[in-house]
Enzyme design. Structure first.
Site, PDB file in Angstrom:
ATOM      1  N   ARG A   1       5.440   4.547   9.029  1.00 10.59           N
ATOM      2  CA  ARG A   1       5.385   3.424   8.454  1.00 10.59           C
ATOM      3  C   ARG A   1       6.748   2.820   8.506  1.00 10.59           C
ATOM      4  O   ARG A   1       7.869   3.378   8.651  1.00 10.59           O
ATOM      5  CB  ARG A   1       5.316   3.798   6.888  1.00 10.59           C
ATOM      6  CG  ARG A   1       3.850   4.335   6.453  1.00 10.59           C
ATOM      7  CD  ARG A   1       3.686   4.816   4.873  1.00 10.59           C
ATOM      8  NE  ARG A   1       2.410   5.473   4.718  1.00 10.59           N
ATOM      9  CZ  ARG A   1       2.221   6.494   3.834  1.00 10.59           C
ATOM     10  NH1 ARG A   1       3.399   6.926   3.198  1.00 10.59           N
ATOM     11  NH2 ARG A   1       1.005   6.890   3.622  1.00 10.59           N
TER      12      ARG A   1
ATOM     13  N   GLN B   1      -5.063  -0.037  -1.347  1.00  8.15           N
ATOM     14  CA  GLN B   1      -4.088  -1.197  -0.653  1.00  8.15           C
ATOM     15  C   GLN B   1      -2.945  -1.597  -1.716  1.00  8.15           C
ATOM     16  O   GLN B   1      -2.973  -0.858  -2.592  1.00  8.15           O
ATOM     17  CB  GLN B   1      -4.820  -2.162  -0.260  1.00  8.15           C
ATOM     18  CG  GLN B   1      -5.830  -1.908   1.250  1.00  8.15           C
ATOM     19  CD  GLN B   1      -7.017  -1.290   0.794  1.00  8.15           C
ATOM     20  OE1 GLN B   1      -7.509  -2.152   0.165  1.00  8.15           O
ATOM     21  NE2 GLN B   1      -7.285  -0.048   1.274  1.00  8.15           N
TER      22      GLN B   1
ATOM     23  N   LYS C   1      -0.468   5.474  -5.620  1.00 12.63           N
ATOM     24  CA  LYS C   1      -1.463   5.215  -6.677  1.00 12.63           C
ATOM     25  C   LYS C   1      -2.595   6.375  -6.959  1.00 12.63           C
ATOM     26  O   LYS C   1      -2.621   6.639  -7.965  1.00 12.63           O
ATOM     27  CB  LYS C   1      -2.356   4.249  -6.182  1.00 12.63           C
ATOM     28  CG  LYS C   1      -1.750   2.919  -5.964  1.00 12.63           C
ATOM     29  CD  LYS C   1      -2.590   1.688  -5.043  1.00 12.63           C
ATOM     30  CE  LYS C   1      -2.961   2.205  -3.581  1.00 12.63           C
ATOM     31  NZ  LYS C   1      -2.010   1.958  -2.614  1.00 12.63           N
ATOM     32  N   GLY C   2      -2.569   7.169  -5.819  1.00 12.80           N
ATOM     33  CA  GLY C   2      -3.591   8.409  -6.046  1.00 12.80           C
ATOM     34  C   GLY C   2      -2.877   9.348  -6.960  1.00 12.80           C
ATOM     35  O   GLY C   2      -3.528   9.816  -7.878  1.00 12.80           O
TER      36      GLY C   2
ATOM     37  N   VAL D   1       9.125  11.951  -8.953  1.00  9.86           N
ATOM     38  CA  VAL D   1      10.266  12.271  -8.086  1.00  9.86           C
ATOM     39  C   VAL D   1       9.759  13.463  -7.056  1.00  9.86           C
ATOM     40  O   VAL D   1      10.494  14.252  -6.568  1.00  9.86           O
ATOM     41  CB  VAL D   1      11.550  13.041  -9.022  1.00  9.86           C
ATOM     42  CG1 VAL D   1      12.211  11.887  -9.931  1.00  9.86           C
ATOM     43  CG2 VAL D   1      10.835  14.006 -10.044  1.00  9.86           C
ATOM     44  N   GLY D   2       8.439  13.573  -6.777  1.00 12.61           N
ATOM     45  CA  GLY D   2       8.054  14.221  -5.935  1.00 12.61           C
ATOM     46  C   GLY D   2       6.302  14.124  -6.144  1.00 12.61           C
ATOM     47  O   GLY D   2       5.816  13.608  -6.772  1.00 12.61           O
TER      48      GLY D   2
ATOM     49  N   THR E   1      -4.089   6.906   9.431  1.00 14.81           N
ATOM     50  CA  THR E   1      -3.897   6.764  10.866  1.00 14.81           C
ATOM     51  C   THR E   1      -2.718   7.354  11.551  1.00 14.81           C
ATOM     52  O   THR E   1      -2.296   7.554  12.604  1.00 14.81           O
ATOM     53  CB  THR E   1      -3.566   5.074  11.353  1.00 14.81           C
ATOM     54  OG1 THR E   1      -2.645   4.426  10.684  1.00 14.81           O
ATOM     55  CG2 THR E   1      -4.941   4.292  11.089  1.00 14.81           C
TER      56      THR E   1
ATOM     57  N   GLY F   1       0.911  -1.198  -0.057  1.00 16.05           N
ATOM     58  CA  GLY F   1      -0.097  -0.102  -0.046  1.00 16.05           C
ATOM     59  C   GLY F   1       0.782   1.346  -0.036  1.00 16.05           C
ATOM     60  O   GLY F   1       2.028   1.191   0.094  1.00 16.05           O
ATOM     61  N   ASP F   2       0.296   2.326  -0.393  1.00  6.69           N
ATOM     62  CA  ASP F   2       0.701   3.770  -0.052  1.00  6.69           C
ATOM     63  C   ASP F   2       1.826   3.832  -1.233  1.00  6.69           C
ATOM     64  O   ASP F   2       2.835   4.787  -1.010  1.00  6.69           O
ATOM     65  CB  ASP F   2       1.290   4.090   1.329  1.00  6.69           C
ATOM     66  CG  ASP F   2       0.203   3.900   2.351  1.00  6.69           C
ATOM     67  OD1 ASP F   2      -0.985   4.239   1.882  1.00  6.69           O
ATOM     68  OD2 ASP F   2       0.629   3.550   3.409  1.00  6.69           O
TER      69      ASP F   2
ATOM     70  N   GLY G   1      -6.071   5.832   1.738  1.00  9.40           N
ATOM     71  CA  GLY G   1      -5.768   7.310   1.936  1.00  9.40           C
ATOM     72  C   GLY G   1      -5.028   7.520   0.593  1.00  9.40           C
ATOM     73  O   GLY G   1      -3.530   7.286   0.591  1.00  9.40           O
ATOM     74  N   HIS G   2      -5.406   8.045  -0.274  1.00 15.02           N
ATOM     75  CA  HIS G   2      -4.872   8.490  -1.551  1.00 15.02           C
ATOM     76  C   HIS G   2      -4.560   9.782  -1.518  1.00 15.02           C
ATOM     77  O   HIS G   2      -5.513  10.533  -1.582  1.00 15.02           O
ATOM     78  CB  HIS G   2      -5.525   7.977  -2.830  1.00 15.02           C
ATOM     79  CG  HIS G   2      -5.867   6.269  -2.691  1.00 15.02           C
ATOM     80  ND1 HIS G   2      -6.298   5.481  -3.792  1.00 15.02           N
ATOM     81  CD2 HIS G   2      -5.099   5.537  -1.890  1.00 15.02           C
ATOM     82  CE1 HIS G   2      -6.212   4.383  -3.342  1.00 15.02           C
ATOM     83  NE2 HIS G   2      -5.544   4.180  -2.247  1.00 15.02           N
ATOM     84  N   THR G   3      -3.502  10.083  -1.797  1.00 14.71           N
ATOM     85  CA  THR G   3      -2.953  11.810  -1.855  1.00 14.71           C
ATOM     86  C   THR G   3      -2.738  11.947  -3.270  1.00 14.71           C
ATOM     87  O   THR G   3      -2.109  11.483  -3.943  1.00 14.71           O
ATOM     88  CB  THR G   3      -1.559  11.894  -1.222  1.00 14.71           C
ATOM     89  OG1 THR G   3      -1.815  11.305  -0.046  1.00 14.71           O
ATOM     90  CG2 THR G   3      -1.361  13.186  -1.046  1.00 14.71           C
TER      91      THR G   3
END
Ligand code: GDP
Ligand code: IMO
Ligand code: MG
Length: 442
Positions: free
Chosen positions: A309, A228, A16-17, A418-419, A305, A12-13, A40-42
């Site tokens: 990580r 996920q 993907k967002g 890269v960011g 949460t 996860g993380d 939680g997709h940023t």
């Protein structure tokens, strides 16, 4: 057959967002099809940060229809709050969001059950360490059927009676299980609350399967947004330290109602290293200064949460496995900038388990727990690469690192991030005869 999927290949993380937001410009529909508000997709767009948990990351593009399909478990309070927050920030949601009438609903008892069981150590030792969003308990009720309530049920005249009945059953079971630890649920109040939610959600509710099939039959471009990562897949991940849905590429069809024949391309998203939130085996974990470097530079704290990580080296054994089960065509490598400043980089190419060396991914968590990574070591680079916009402008060591990931995972890298910002992205030029990830063909 214009369906494209974005799947996380780790725990996860993977950003993907960000990748979904970037690809949305070539799509008319973006779909979430499994998981729930554990995601939680940023998305960082025009200097603004958006954190999405149930609504697809395509919502920031006006004119795109966003779908929360059947396989998602929906907490109406979270969904309504998310809609409200987006509208307050000027993002139009009304008329652009469809919520499946077949999707299952999360109730306060699911969150209680998650609290009571989710943080408890399993027989083998560690706790799963869930996000406490009621995800597992809701999926369990879906499969168990007796206590399940779907979005379509909420809109029916007998909804309140049904909710009160289930609340009674849940009170009985939770009291027996948790005693004083558990505060009785007020079924009547919950039923009234959910009637209000139903009224607010009613304009969004639809038969999303019918909608998606019609869209695809009309050659509309549909983007499927995995939540996920594939290593958290309930069937194919590091069970029992997983989430409760099929988060690998294997879950797209069952969760969305769209058969595999419509899926044209699968993009696997990987961080340039590995992270994990919660319990479970993690062979390449670096509980040391390297892990600290990754956590600090990558701001590796959970979106949902805020838990720190766990961080470690890239695990090519795991990523190769998840790329294969997910049917991945291309890789998107994200957070490459975070590796700047490390003198050398390691990539896991095999595991030593007891006397054996294996290059396939073990099916049992205990074997993975014992796995000693075998590493290939590459030189690092010191330069800040967050302003680089062309692959050829990356330091040679960074290009060699990308080549190494591609070789070991067995898939070409087509996108490099890269960011967090949309502009901090590079697309790998297509070789002759090869198709670009982003271009008129997706
Ligand atoms: P998701 O759940 O897969 O969508 O990923 P998250 O949003 O939970 O976590 C990814 C985090 O990394 C977010 O805070 C992003 O803004 C950030 N991010 C995305 N791409 C990059 C990148 O290339 N470099 C850095 N440094 N951060 C990134
Ligand atoms: P996105 O979509 C990272 C992890 C939890 C826990 C396990 C089970 O943002 O990548 P659950 O609440 O699902 O029953 O928790 O799965 N987990 C995630 N880790 N990113 C996520 O989502 C996650 N969703 C669940 O930390 O270990
Ligand atoms: Mg996330």
């Amino acid at each position: 057959m214009p369906g494209v999927c974005v799947i996380g290949l780790q725990w996860g993380d993977e950003a993907k967002g960000k990748v979904v937001d970037l690809l949305t410009q070539q799509h008319q529909v973006v779909v979430r099809y499994q998981g729930g508000a554990n995601a939680g997709h940023t998305v960082v767009a025009d200097g603004q940060t958006y954190k999405l948990s149930l609504i697809p990351s395509g919502i920031l593009h006006p004119g795109v229809t966003c779908v929360i399909a059947t396989g998602v478990v929906i907490d109406p309070a979270v969904l309504l709050a998310e809609i409200e927050q987006l509208q307050q920030r000027g993002v139009e949601v009304a008329g652009r969001l469809l919520v499946s009438d077949r999707a299952h609903v999360i109730f306060p008892w699911h969150i209680e059950e998650d609290r009571i069981f989710g943080q408890r150590a399993l027989d083998e030792g560690e706790a799963i360490g869930t996000t406490l969003r009621g995800i597992g308990p809701c999926y369990r009720d879906k499969v168990g059927r007796y206590f399940a309530i779907r979005v379509g049920d909420l809109l029916r005249s007998d909804a309140e009676e049904r909710i009160r009945r289930v609340a009674e059953e849940k009170n009985r079971a939770l009291r027996a299980r948790a005693g004083d630890q558990f505060q009785e649920l007020d079924g009547r109040r919950i039923a009234q609350q959910y009637r209000q939610y139903a009224e607010q959600l009613a304009p969004y509710v639809a038969d999303t399967t019918e909608f998606l099939l019609s869209a695809l039959e009309q050659q509309q471009h549909v983007l499927f947004e995995g939540a996920q990562g594939a290593l958290l897949d309930v069937d194919h991940g590091t069970f029992p330290y997983v989430t409760s849905s099929n988060s690998s590429g294997l879950g797209v069809s069952s969760g969305s109602g769209v058969p595999g024949r419509y899926i044209q391309r699968v993009i696997g998203v990987v961080k340039a290293y590995t992270t994990r939130v919660g319990g479970g085996p993690f062979p390449t974990e670096q509980d040391n200064a390297i892990g600290e470097h990754l956590r600090r530079r990558g701001n590796e704290y959970g979106t949902v949460t805020r838990r720190p990580r766990r961080c470690g080296w890239f695990d090519a054994v795991a990523a190769r496995y998840t790329a294969r089960i997910s049917g991945v065509d291309h890789l998107a490598v994200t957070l490459l900038d975070v590796l700047s400043g490390l003198p050398e980089l390691k990539v896991c190419t095999a595991y030593r388990i007891g006397q054996r060396q294996v290059s396939s991914f073990p099916s049992h968590a205990q074997d993975l727990e014992q796995a000693e990574p075998v590493y290939e070591t590459l030189p690092g680079w010191q330069e800040d690469i967050s302003q680089v916009r062309q692959i050829e402008d990356l330091p040679q060591a960074a290009r060699d690192y990308l080549d190494c990931l591609s070789r070991l995972v067995g898939r070409p890298v087509k996108l490099v991030s890269v960011g967090p910002d949309r502009c901090q992205t590079m697309f790998v030029p297509a070789a002759s005869g090869d198709q670009l990830l982003v271009g008129g063909d997706v």
